[in-house]
Motif scaffolding. Structure first.
Motif, PDB file in Angstrom:
ATOM      1  N   ILE A 219      29.348   2.336 -42.796  1.00  0.00           N
ATOM      2  CA  ILE A 219      30.628   1.860 -42.459  1.00  0.00           C
ATOM      3  C   ILE A 219      30.620   1.654 -40.887  1.00  0.00           C
ATOM      4  O   ILE A 219      31.115   0.473 -40.675  1.00  0.00           O
ATOM      5  CB  ILE A 219      31.612   2.782 -42.929  1.00  0.00           C
ATOM      6  N   SER A 220      30.135   2.442 -40.330  1.00  0.00           N
ATOM      7  CA  SER A 220      30.154   2.277 -38.636  1.00  0.00           C
ATOM      8  C   SER A 220      29.356   1.238 -38.148  1.00  0.00           C
ATOM      9  O   SER A 220      29.797   0.306 -37.354  1.00  0.00           O
ATOM     10  CB  SER A 220      29.629   3.612 -38.081  1.00  0.00           C
ATOM     11  N   LYS A 221      28.321   0.962 -38.680  1.00  0.00           N
ATOM     12  CA  LYS A 221      27.203  -0.315 -38.518  1.00  0.00           C
ATOM     13  C   LYS A 221      28.092  -1.597 -38.958  1.00  0.00           C
ATOM     14  O   LYS A 221      28.037  -2.493 -37.866  1.00  0.00           O
ATOM     15  CB  LYS A 221      26.128  -0.039 -39.025  1.00  0.00           C
ATOM     16  N   LEU A 222      28.744  -1.604 -39.830  1.00  0.00           N
ATOM     17  CA  LEU A 222      29.386  -2.885 -40.356  1.00  0.00           C
ATOM     18  C   LEU A 222      30.298  -3.012 -39.561  1.00  0.00           C
ATOM     19  O   LEU A 222      30.560  -4.330 -38.899  1.00  0.00           O
ATOM     20  CB  LEU A 222      30.085  -2.545 -41.781  1.00  0.00           C
ATOM     21  N   GLU A 223      31.385  -2.174 -39.164  1.00  0.00           N
ATOM     22  CA  GLU A 223      32.589  -2.388 -38.302  1.00  0.00           C
ATOM     23  C   GLU A 223      32.036  -2.648 -36.703  1.00  0.00           C
ATOM     24  O   GLU A 223      32.684  -3.578 -36.185  1.00  0.00           O
ATOM     25  CB  GLU A 223      33.512  -1.229 -38.351  1.00  0.00           C
ATOM     26  N   GLY A 224      30.981  -2.048 -36.377  1.00  0.00           N
ATOM     27  CA  GLY A 224      30.400  -2.362 -35.089  1.00  0.00           C
ATOM     28  C   GLY A 224      30.021  -3.638 -34.793  1.00  0.00           C
ATOM     29  O   GLY A 224      30.389  -4.390 -33.940  1.00  0.00           O
ATOM     30  N   LEU A 225      29.302  -4.256 -36.084  1.00  0.00           N
ATOM     31  CA  LEU A 225      28.622  -5.767 -35.753  1.00  0.00           C
ATOM     32  C   LEU A 225      29.791  -6.654 -35.923  1.00  0.00           C
ATOM     33  O   LEU A 225      29.822  -7.607 -35.335  1.00  0.00           O
ATOM     34  CB  LEU A 225      27.677  -5.910 -37.047  1.00  0.00           C
ATOM     35  N   ALA A 226      30.796  -6.372 -36.850  1.00  0.00           N
ATOM     36  CA  ALA A 226      32.130  -7.201 -36.738  1.00  0.00           C
ATOM     37  C   ALA A 226      32.805  -7.267 -35.503  1.00  0.00           C
ATOM     38  O   ALA A 226      33.274  -8.429 -34.970  1.00  0.00           O
ATOM     39  CB  ALA A 226      33.016  -6.690 -37.753  1.00  0.00           C
ATOM     40  N   GLU A 338      36.060 -15.029 -39.396  1.00  0.00           N
ATOM     41  CA  GLU A 338      35.847 -15.013 -40.820  1.00  0.00           C
ATOM     42  C   GLU A 338      34.412 -14.125 -41.205  1.00  0.00           C
ATOM     43  O   GLU A 338      34.707 -13.124 -42.050  1.00  0.00           O
ATOM     44  CB  GLU A 338      35.548 -16.333 -41.429  1.00  0.00           C
ATOM     45  N   VAL A 339      33.552 -14.266 -40.317  1.00  0.00           N
ATOM     46  CA  VAL A 339      32.336 -13.414 -40.380  1.00  0.00           C
ATOM     47  C   VAL A 339      32.930 -11.941 -40.047  1.00  0.00           C
ATOM     48  O   VAL A 339      32.405 -11.130 -40.966  1.00  0.00           O
ATOM     49  CB  VAL A 339      31.088 -13.777 -39.691  1.00  0.00           C
ATOM     50  N   SER A 340      33.373 -11.755 -39.358  1.00  0.00           N
ATOM     51  CA  SER A 340      34.095 -10.381 -38.871  1.00  0.00           C
ATOM     52  C   SER A 340      34.882  -9.865 -39.911  1.00  0.00           C
ATOM     53  O   SER A 340      34.621  -8.707 -40.293  1.00  0.00           O
ATOM     54  CB  SER A 340      34.645 -10.305 -37.457  1.00  0.00           C
ATOM     55  N   LYS A 341      35.857 -10.732 -40.261  1.00  0.00           N
ATOM     56  CA  LYS A 341      36.737 -10.180 -41.631  1.00  0.00           C
ATOM     57  C   LYS A 341      35.627  -9.752 -42.960  1.00  0.00           C
ATOM     58  O   LYS A 341      35.996  -8.950 -43.418  1.00  0.00           O
ATOM     59  CB  LYS A 341      37.454 -11.189 -42.126  1.00  0.00           C
ATOM     60  N   VAL A 342      34.770 -10.555 -43.262  1.00  0.00           N
ATOM     61  CA  VAL A 342      33.879 -10.082 -44.331  1.00  0.00           C
ATOM     62  C   VAL A 342      33.147  -8.886 -44.095  1.00  0.00           C
ATOM     63  O   VAL A 342      33.200  -7.953 -44.914  1.00  0.00           O
ATOM     64  CB  VAL A 342      32.902 -11.163 -44.618  1.00  0.00           C
ATOM     65  N   LEU A 343      32.690  -8.630 -42.923  1.00  0.00           N
ATOM     66  CA  LEU A 343      32.014  -7.187 -42.632  1.00  0.00           C
ATOM     67  C   LEU A 343      33.056  -6.124 -42.686  1.00  0.00           C
ATOM     68  O   LEU A 343      32.726  -4.999 -43.230  1.00  0.00           O
ATOM     69  CB  LEU A 343      31.509  -7.348 -41.330  1.00  0.00           C
ATOM     70  N   ASN A 348      35.210  -1.651 -45.637  1.00  0.00           N
ATOM     71  CA  ASN A 348      36.516  -0.811 -46.663  1.00  0.00           C
ATOM     72  C   ASN A 348      36.195  -0.658 -47.759  1.00  0.00           C
ATOM     73  O   ASN A 348      36.671   0.094 -48.640  1.00  0.00           O
ATOM     74  CB  ASN A 348      37.748  -1.694 -46.478  1.00  0.00           C
ATOM     75  N   SER A 349      35.227  -1.588 -48.411  1.00  0.00           N
ATOM     76  CA  SER A 349      34.761  -1.280 -49.907  1.00  0.00           C
ATOM     77  C   SER A 349      33.980  -0.230 -50.007  1.00  0.00           C
ATOM     78  O   SER A 349      34.045   0.561 -51.054  1.00  0.00           O
ATOM     79  CB  SER A 349      34.014  -2.703 -50.091  1.00  0.00           C
ATOM     80  N   ILE A 350      33.014  -0.043 -49.064  1.00  0.00           N
ATOM     81  CA  ILE A 350      32.216   1.352 -49.300  1.00  0.00           C
ATOM     82  C   ILE A 350      33.115   2.494 -48.752  1.00  0.00           C
ATOM     83  O   ILE A 350      32.967   3.483 -49.613  1.00  0.00           O
ATOM     84  CB  ILE A 350      31.033   1.273 -48.125  1.00  0.00           C
ATOM     85  N   MET A 491      25.966  -8.936 -48.311  1.00  0.00           N
ATOM     86  CA  MET A 491      27.104  -9.073 -49.171  1.00  0.00           C
ATOM     87  C   MET A 491      26.346  -9.007 -50.793  1.00  0.00           C
ATOM     88  O   MET A 491      26.822  -8.025 -51.458  1.00  0.00           O
ATOM     89  CB  MET A 491      27.934 -10.410 -49.524  1.00  0.00           C
ATOM     90  N   ASP A 492      25.387  -9.377 -50.853  1.00  0.00           N
ATOM     91  CA  ASP A 492      24.716  -9.056 -52.334  1.00  0.00           C
ATOM     92  C   ASP A 492      24.168  -7.504 -52.275  1.00  0.00           C
ATOM     93  O   ASP A 492      24.572  -7.068 -53.519  1.00  0.00           O
ATOM     94  CB  ASP A 492      23.357 -10.112 -52.308  1.00  0.00           C
ATOM     95  N   LYS A 493      24.102  -7.169 -51.118  1.00  0.00           N
ATOM     96  CA  LYS A 493      23.442  -5.540 -51.174  1.00  0.00           C
ATOM     97  C   LYS A 493      24.416  -4.561 -51.666  1.00  0.00           C
ATOM     98  O   LYS A 493      24.317  -3.713 -52.021  1.00  0.00           O
ATOM     99  CB  LYS A 493      22.500  -5.360 -49.780  1.00  0.00           C
ATOM    100  N   VAL A 494      25.724  -4.918 -50.595  1.00  0.00           N
ATOM    101  CA  VAL A 494      26.777  -4.167 -50.968  1.00  0.00           C
ATOM    102  C   VAL A 494      27.458  -4.356 -52.247  1.00  0.00           C
ATOM    103  O   VAL A 494      27.836  -3.417 -52.883  1.00  0.00           O
ATOM    104  CB  VAL A 494      27.775  -4.534 -49.901  1.00  0.00           C
ATOM    105  N   GLU A 495      27.333  -5.280 -52.815  1.00  0.00           N
ATOM    106  CA  GLU A 495      27.671  -5.710 -54.282  1.00  0.00           C
ATOM    107  C   GLU A 495      26.906  -4.882 -55.135  1.00  0.00           C
ATOM    108  O   GLU A 495      27.367  -4.132 -56.203  1.00  0.00           O
ATOM    109  CB  GLU A 495      27.619  -7.051 -54.633  1.00  0.00           C
TER     110      GLU A 495
END
Length: 537
Positions: A219-226, A338-343, A348-350, A491-495
């Motif tokens: 989660i931290s890595k996703l938000e940090g990249l965003a 939009e890219v940051s929003k997806v991340l 949040n999904s995880i 997105m595929d890996k998180v799905e």
């Protein structure tokens, strides 16, 4: 005089070194104090873990300190102390992995040593020594070779090492000790006591779970990249001149965010391996696929390479003029947001353990990409130079350049042949005068041609300069598009993670309310820094 000057310089250098060393010694206690405080402040669990290890060592030392326990265990009580030191890890998964490996390695080594001792005892003492030596060689070579197998190396390397150590100690000492069974029993019992104390302390006293660390780390890595992407793009259009002049990028919070992702490979794999040993399941009693978290981390690392390149555009020595960048600013910032929003939606999904709408996110990204594509198509000439400069530079010259160069060569060739023929003519004076006239004519031609040549070279340099100024922005936009393509893999890996972990199905009221703004987000490096052991749940 020179000798005295050299002595003075050496003396001055000596005293400077002495004062520098004294200053370092003076500041050393304060540095140690700040370092100790920082480690505990960044992760208070480390302080708790240190106290747990101290308490475990105190408890296991009672086997040696208390007389009744010492009589029952004997000198092998020190083995229990060694077990606590080497087995007790920061997380439950690490302790379980090492504890079970040590217990199984010791137990199997004791049983095998007892069997070999029983077989070697019958024929005689000489044969016994030869048999023990051969057994040590065969099992030592075999166990060492088995450690090279990737699966064994990854999961059971410590257990094989303990097996090899225990087997050699027991089988060699059995040559001088009569009762090998008693030796094996005491060693196994003391190791079991040490492992049991470690498991009790790690499982029931403020436990630290490897799975939880891996979960939080992802989660931290996703938000940090965003945050990194959003800040990088905003800085490119507003603070690029300031960023280009900064040399120390290691202090940049953007750099720290994606550096944490790039350096997380070994940590993610270790946490995923340790989490597999932990007895943790999802709410619907399904085993959590920790290896899938590691795959998500791998896709994030590939994605972060593009973020690194995008951040490098801020430090480019050649920057596209602000007037050109402003024309594409809104479309680029919208795509980055939009890219940051997806991340953040993936994070949040995880975090909430629920699936996301892949179709909605893909549609938003496609719309932002289409907007950028439309803007680039509407004014493609700006990527080749500004309009003002283009008006000054003739695209199609009135006079072709190639015939001019041919003309210069012909004139030069004629002049040289004339000079050569006149030089060898019998009338020397006439040839000299004719030579002077030709020289004056040649100088006149050079005076006429030099401004034309310099003007042509200047125009070419201006065109090249404008094109080189447009290249950084072309690279910047192409990296944005490449980022969207790599985001699709994340997105595929998180799905897949959501499906394998049986996350709750997505509903229409689950839409994350993430507002897109053009303001520069603030990065808190203390929050985005990963914990010392990763994170997942």
């Amino acid at each position: 005089m020179d000798h005295e000057t050299n002595n003075t310089k050496k003396s001055s250098s000596y005293w400077k070194s002495f004062y520098s060393f004294a200053d370092k010694v003076k500041r050393f206690p304060g540095l140690v104090k700040r370092t100790i405080w920082k480690v505990g402040k960044d992760d208070p669990r480390k302080v708790v873990h240190s106290l747990k290890v101290g308490l475990a060592l105190t408890l296991v030392s009672l086997l040696y300190l208390m007389e009744p326990l010492y009589k029952g265990i004997g000198k092998n009580a020190v083995v229990a102390v060694m077990t606590v030191v080497v087995v007790m890890e920061f997380t439950v998964g690490g302790t379980l992995c090492k504890g079970l490996n040590r217990g199984l390695g010791t137990l199997s080594a004791g049983l095998l040593a007892f069997l070999i001792e029983y077989l070697a005892d019958a024929p005689g003492r000489i044969f016994r020594a030869v048999f023990i030596g051969a057994a040590v060689f065969v099992l030592g070579a075999s166990a060492t070779y088995v450690r090279f197998i990737p699966y064994i190396k990854k999961n059971y390397d410590y257990g094989v090492m303990i097996f090899l150590l225990t087997f050699n100690l027991m089988i060699v000492s059995s040559y001088r000790v009569d009762n090998i069974l008693s030796l094996a029993k005491d060693r196994v019992s003391t190791i079991c006591i040490g492992v049991a104390i470690c498991l009790v302390m790690t499982l029931f006293v403020f436990p630290n779970w490897s799975g939880e660390d891996l979960h939080k780390s992802t989660i931290s890595k996703l938000e940090g990249l965003a945050n990194s992407i959003e800040v990088t793009v905003v800085d490119y259009f507003y603070d690029s001149e300031k960023q280009a002049n900064e040399d120390d990028s290691s202090e940049d919070p953007i750099y720290k965010c994606y550096e944490a992702v790039l350096d997380s490979k070994a940590k993610d794999e270790t946490l995923a391996m340790q989490a597999n040993w932990e007895p943790r399941y999802s709410r619907s009693c399904h085993r959590i696929p920790w290896q899938q978290y590691a795959k998500v981390g791998t896709s994030l690392r590939h994605f972060s390479y593009t973020v690194v390149a995008l951040h490098g555009c801020l430090q480019s020595e050649i920057q596209t003029p602000r007037s050109i960048r402003d024309l594409y600013k809104d479309s680029c910032i919208k795509l980055a947001q939009e890219v940051s929003k997806v991340l953040r939606v993936l994070a949040n999904s995880i975090r909430n353990k629920r699936q996301f709408s892949l179709e909605t996110l893909s549609n938003n990204l496609s719309e932002a990409l289409q907007d950028l594509d439309n803007v680039l198509k509407s004014q493609p000439q700006l990527l080749l130079g500004s309009r003002n400069n283009q008006s000054r530079i003739p695209i199609t010259p009135k006079t072709p350049r190639t015939p001019n160069f041919f003309k210069i060569d012909e004139d030069t060739r004629i002049s040289l042949s004339s000079i050569k023929s006149d030089y060898y003519s019998p009338v020397g004076t006439k040839s000299k005068e004719h030579s002077r006239e030709l020289t004056k004519e040649g100088q006149g031609q050079k005076k006429v041609l030099r401004p034309q040549l310099s003007k042509t070279m200047t125009m070419n340099m201006i065109t090249s300069l404008e094109f080189s100024e447009a290249l950084p922005f072309a690279a910047f936009t192409s990296l944005l598009v490449e980022m969207v393509a790599k985001l699709d893999h994340v997105m595929d890996k998180v799905e897949e993670l959501g499906k394998m972990s049986h996350f709750r199905e997505f509903r229409d009221d689950d839409n994350d309310e993430i507002v897109l703004t053009c303001e520069k987000p603030k990065i808190n490096t203390a929050v985005n820094d990963l914990p010392s052991y990763g994170g997942a749940e």
